[in-house]
Design a protein around this motif. Structure first.
Motif, PDB file in Angstrom:
ATOM      1  N   ARG A 130       0.810  -1.213   0.000  1.00 31.15           N
ATOM      2  CA  ARG A 130       0.000   0.000   0.000  1.00 31.15           C
ATOM      3  C   ARG A 130       0.847   1.269   0.000  1.00 31.15           C
ATOM      4  O   ARG A 130       0.326   2.362   0.019  1.00 31.15           O
ATOM      5  N   ALA A 131       2.153   1.106   0.012  1.00 31.87           N
ATOM      6  CA  ALA A 131       3.028   2.265   0.133  1.00 31.87           C
ATOM      7  C   ALA A 131       2.868   3.212  -1.053  1.00 31.87           C
ATOM      8  O   ALA A 131       2.579   2.794  -2.166  1.00 31.87           O
ATOM      9  N   ASP A 132       3.064   4.487  -0.783  1.00 26.77           N
ATOM     10  CA  ASP A 132       3.023   5.483  -1.839  1.00 26.77           C
ATOM     11  C   ASP A 132       4.209   5.310  -2.774  1.00 26.77           C
ATOM     12  O   ASP A 132       5.257   4.802  -2.365  1.00 26.77           O
ATOM     13  N   PRO A 133       4.086   5.769  -4.026  1.00 24.68           N
ATOM     14  CA  PRO A 133       5.260   5.798  -4.902  1.00 24.68           C
ATOM     15  C   PRO A 133       6.361   6.624  -4.264  1.00 24.68           C
ATOM     16  O   PRO A 133       6.084   7.518  -3.464  1.00 24.68           O
ATOM     17  N   PRO A 134       7.629   6.355  -4.591  1.00 24.19           N
ATOM     18  CA  PRO A 134       8.741   7.064  -3.982  1.00 24.19           C
ATOM     19  C   PRO A 134       8.581   8.579  -4.099  1.00 24.19           C
ATOM     20  O   PRO A 134       8.257   9.103  -5.152  1.00 24.19           O
ATOM     21  N   ALA A 174      -1.198   5.490 -10.951  1.00 23.11           N
ATOM     22  CA  ALA A 174      -0.843   4.894 -12.250  1.00 23.11           C
ATOM     23  C   ALA A 174      -0.493   5.951 -13.286  1.00 23.11           C
ATOM     24  O   ALA A 174      -0.019   5.618 -14.371  1.00 23.11           O
ATOM     25  N   SER A 175      -0.692   7.214 -12.965  1.00 23.85           N
ATOM     26  CA  SER A 175      -0.410   8.299 -13.907  1.00 23.85           C
ATOM     27  C   SER A 175       1.080   8.608 -13.950  1.00 23.85           C
ATOM     28  O   SER A 175       1.867   8.133 -13.121  1.00 23.85           O
ATOM     29  N   ALA A 176       1.461   9.447 -14.918  1.00 27.29           N
ATOM     30  CA  ALA A 176       2.875   9.830 -15.053  1.00 27.29           C
ATOM     31  C   ALA A 176       3.374  10.524 -13.796  1.00 27.29           C
ATOM     32  O   ALA A 176       4.488  10.268 -13.325  1.00 27.29           O
ATOM     33  N   HIS A 177       2.559  11.378 -13.210  1.00 24.61           N
ATOM     34  CA  HIS A 177       2.965  12.080 -12.000  1.00 24.61           C
ATOM     35  C   HIS A 177       2.988  11.150 -10.794  1.00 24.61           C
ATOM     36  O   HIS A 177       3.892  11.230  -9.958  1.00 24.61           O
ATOM     37  N   GLY A 178       1.996  10.287 -10.709  1.00 26.56           N
ATOM     38  CA  GLY A 178       1.946   9.354  -9.588  1.00 26.56           C
ATOM     39  C   GLY A 178       3.140   8.428  -9.555  1.00 26.56           C
ATOM     40  O   GLY A 178       3.721   8.161  -8.495  1.00 26.56           O
ATOM     41  N   LYS A 179       3.540   7.940 -10.728  1.00 27.39           N
ATOM     42  CA  LYS A 179       4.686   7.034 -10.798  1.00 27.39           C
ATOM     43  C   LYS A 179       5.989   7.729 -10.406  1.00 27.39           C
ATOM     44  O   LYS A 179       6.939   7.091  -9.960  1.00 27.39           O
ATOM     45  N   GLN A 180       6.031   9.045 -10.582  1.00 22.32           N
ATOM     46  CA  GLN A 180       7.216   9.813 -10.218  1.00 22.32           C
ATOM     47  C   GLN A 180       7.215  10.225  -8.744  1.00 22.32           C
ATOM     48  O   GLN A 180       8.176  10.825  -8.271  1.00 22.32           O
ATOM     49  N   CYS A 189       0.891  16.173  -3.858  1.00 22.36           N
ATOM     50  CA  CYS A 189      -0.250  17.029  -4.179  1.00 22.36           C
ATOM     51  C   CYS A 189       0.139  18.508  -4.132  1.00 22.36           C
ATOM     52  O   CYS A 189      -0.232  19.297  -5.005  1.00 22.36           O
ATOM     53  N   THR A 190       0.905  18.886  -3.095  1.00 24.35           N
ATOM     54  CA  THR A 190       1.222  20.306  -2.911  1.00 24.35           C
ATOM     55  C   THR A 190       2.272  20.811  -3.892  1.00 24.35           C
ATOM     56  O   THR A 190       2.564  22.008  -3.921  1.00 24.35           O
ATOM     57  N   ALA A 191       2.844  19.916  -4.719  1.00 26.59           N
ATOM     58  CA  ALA A 191       3.749  20.387  -5.766  1.00 26.59           C
ATOM     59  C   ALA A 191       2.979  21.234  -6.775  1.00 26.59           C
ATOM     60  O   ALA A 191       3.530  22.167  -7.371  1.00 26.59           O
ATOM     61  N   CYS A 192       1.703  20.900  -6.980  1.00 29.35           N
ATOM     62  CA  CYS A 192       0.835  21.683  -7.864  1.00 29.35           C
ATOM     63  C   CYS A 192      -0.075  22.613  -7.061  1.00 29.35           C
ATOM     64  O   CYS A 192      -0.279  23.766  -7.437  1.00 29.35           O
ATOM     65  N   HIS A 193      -0.623  22.091  -5.973  1.00 31.45           N
ATOM     66  CA  HIS A 193      -1.520  22.895  -5.130  1.00 31.45           C
ATOM     67  C   HIS A 193      -0.669  23.649  -4.108  1.00 31.45           C
ATOM     68  O   HIS A 193      -0.709  23.381  -2.906  1.00 31.45           O
ATOM     69  N   THR A 249      -5.292  16.232 -19.035  1.00 33.13           N
ATOM     70  CA  THR A 249      -6.001  16.096 -17.761  1.00 33.13           C
ATOM     71  C   THR A 249      -5.145  16.666 -16.631  1.00 33.13           C
ATOM     72  O   THR A 249      -3.966  16.979 -16.827  1.00 33.13           O
ATOM     73  N   ALA A 250      -5.728  16.779 -15.461  1.00 35.02           N
ATOM     74  CA  ALA A 250      -5.023  17.370 -14.327  1.00 35.02           C
ATOM     75  C   ALA A 250      -4.351  16.317 -13.459  1.00 35.02           C
ATOM     76  O   ALA A 250      -3.161  16.398 -13.164  1.00 35.02           O
ATOM     77  N   HIS A 251      -5.103  15.298 -13.053  1.00 34.65           N
ATOM     78  CA  HIS A 251      -4.596  14.337 -12.070  1.00 34.65           C
ATOM     79  C   HIS A 251      -4.239  12.977 -12.664  1.00 34.65           C
ATOM     80  O   HIS A 251      -3.526  12.209 -12.022  1.00 34.65           O
ATOM     81  N   TYR A 252      -4.714  12.682 -13.858  1.00 34.83           N
ATOM     82  CA  TYR A 252      -4.531  11.336 -14.400  1.00 34.83           C
ATOM     83  C   TYR A 252      -3.750  11.371 -15.716  1.00 34.83           C
ATOM     84  O   TYR A 252      -4.128  10.760 -16.706  1.00 34.83           O
ATOM     85  N   VAL A 253      -2.656  12.102 -15.723  1.00 37.36           N
ATOM     86  CA  VAL A 253      -1.843  12.290 -16.927  1.00 37.36           C
ATOM     87  C   VAL A 253      -1.179  10.981 -17.331  1.00 37.36           C
ATOM     88  O   VAL A 253      -0.498  10.343 -16.525  1.00 37.36           O
ATOM     89  N   THR A 254      -1.369  10.587 -18.565  1.00 36.26           N
ATOM     90  CA  THR A 254      -0.731   9.382 -19.108  1.00 36.26           C
ATOM     91  C   THR A 254      -0.063   9.744 -20.430  1.00 36.26           C
ATOM     92  O   THR A 254      -0.335  10.813 -20.986  1.00 36.26           O
ATOM     93  N   PRO A 255       0.827   8.901 -20.973  1.00 41.81           N
ATOM     94  CA  PRO A 255       1.474   9.223 -22.248  1.00 41.81           C
ATOM     95  C   PRO A 255       0.446   9.585 -23.312  1.00 41.81           C
ATOM     96  O   PRO A 255      -0.497   8.829 -23.548  1.00 41.81           O
ATOM     97  N   PRO A 256       0.599  10.751 -23.960  1.00 47.27           N
ATOM     98  CA  PRO A 256      -0.440  11.245 -24.874  1.00 47.27           C
ATOM     99  C   PRO A 256      -0.546  10.481 -26.175  1.00 47.27           C
ATOM    100  O   PRO A 256      -1.501  10.676 -26.924  1.00 47.27           O
ATOM    101  N   ASP A 257       0.430   9.605 -26.461  1.00 39.85           N
ATOM    102  CA  ASP A 257       0.428   8.879 -27.741  1.00 39.85           C
ATOM    103  C   ASP A 257       0.403   7.371 -27.541  1.00 39.85           C
ATOM    104  O   ASP A 257       0.824   6.619 -28.413  1.00 39.85           O
ATOM    105  N   GLN A 258      -0.090   6.916 -26.406  1.00 40.17           N
ATOM    106  CA  GLN A 258      -0.169   5.476 -26.150  1.00 40.17           C
ATOM    107  C   GLN A 258      -1.604   5.112 -25.768  1.00 40.17           C
ATOM    108  O   GLN A 258      -2.035   5.420 -24.650  1.00 40.17           O
ATOM    109  N   PRO A 259      -2.354   4.473 -26.669  1.00 41.66           N
ATOM    110  CA  PRO A 259      -1.980   4.155 -28.048  1.00 41.66           C
ATOM    111  C   PRO A 259      -1.999   5.405 -28.925  1.00 41.66           C
ATOM    112  O   PRO A 259      -2.520   6.445 -28.520  1.00 41.66           O
TER     113      PRO A 259
END
Length: 300
Positions: A30-34, A73-79, A83-87, A149-159
């Motif tokens: 259940r741990a958060d991404p690094p 599972a988003s690009a930001h979440g995996k990194q 939350c406060t980096a944007c907010h 999108t704001a919170h669920y950013v994924t690779p824009p060209d996949q597929p």
């Protein structure tokens, strides 16, 4: 200590060790991404509630719900993005008063935060037709979060078909033409990576106005990017001489001259899309094509 008591003690110790191992594994899963640490979990203690919402001044409801699994599972979440980096205005609870009058105002007030990490991409948008429309007062002109999108950013060209689907949020009529064209059908129905999407012709962040004389004059070179690629065209037995033969005739010679000497001057000389269509391009074998023998006189 009796033998029975020693056995009970050993068994109890083993059970405690197994429980500790299970607990540690469950916490790890259940741990958060690094990088997130406990901060995001604090935010999610409220924002994981699907019913979390506020009413804005214009009467619209704004959902405050965040799907933790989708964010992770988003690009930001995996990194490990916090939350406060944007907010950046959030430092505790209660939060500062929410002043946006509408959901659109929320997006327009927040999208510039993308520049903190994506400065080069953001800078390219500033001269785009989208930014020009926004500056002219069109609040519906797309900004970063409309496409990504704001919170669920994924690779824009996949597929890859995701690219025109994203553009269709605003340009649905054009998308409907494109998906039936020789290019769009090959991409959407056949996942063909050789055909152009919106961005190959219009660009990505620095999208210019395609209605200008400058864009019209350079359009043959845009088409030539694919149609003079010998390896790509060989797959489909398409000649790569199209640009050379076009430039050699009256139309192409004039257009090329204008592009080099007067790129903003309008001309009525034909470019590729005048004959073949724009978003609705058909195969030259398609009886509905504008350049088949039966339709050629009308096209000219």
């Amino acid at each position: 200590m009796s033998r029975l008591m020693r056995r009970v003690l050993v068994v109890s110790t083993l059970l405690l060790l197994l429980a500790a191992v299970w607990w540690w594994g469950a916490q790890t899963a259940r741990a958060d991404p690094p990088g997130q640490g406990p901060e995001n979990q604090v935010c999610l203690s409220c924002h994981s509630n699907p019913d979390s919402k506020i009413r804005l001044r214009n009467g619209e409801e704004l959902s405050l719900y965040i799907d933790a699994a989708l964010f992770d599972a988003s690009a930001h979440g995996k990194q490990g993005q916090r939350c406060t980096a944007c907010h950046t205005n959030i430092s505790g609870y209660p939060h500062p008063p929410f002043t946006a009058a509408s959901r659109r105002d929320v997006n327009l007030a927040s999208y510039t935060l993308c520049r903190q990490c994506h400065d080069q991409q953001y800078a390219r948008t500033l001269d785009s037709i989208h930014a020009q429309q926004l500056a002219a007062g069109n609040k519906n002109a797309p900004v970063c979060t409309d496409c990504h999108t704001a919170h669920y950013v994924t690779p824009p060209d996949q597929p890859r078909a995701k690219i025109p689907e994203t553009c269709s949020k605003c340009h649905s009529l054009i998308y409907n033409q494109y998906k039936e064209s020789v290019h769009g059908a090959a991409l959407i129905n056949g996942a063909n990576v050789d055909v152009p999407t919106c961005e190959e012709c219009h660009g990505i962040h620095s999208i210019e106005d395609p209605r200008t004389a400058r864009f019209r004059l350079k359009s043959p070179q845009i088409c030539a990017t694919c149609h003079t690629d010998k390896a790509r065209m060989a797959k489909y037995k398409i000649s790569t001489d199209v640009l050379a033969t076009y430039v050699a005739d009256f139309h192409g010679t004039t257009v090329e001259l204008f592009e080099k000497q007067a790129p903003d001057a309008p001309t009525n000389k034909a470019v590729c899309y005048d004959c073949h269509g724009i978003h609705d391009i058909k195969s030259i074998k398609d009886p509905n094509s504008q350049v088949v023998k039966e339709n050629l006189l009308k096209t000219c």
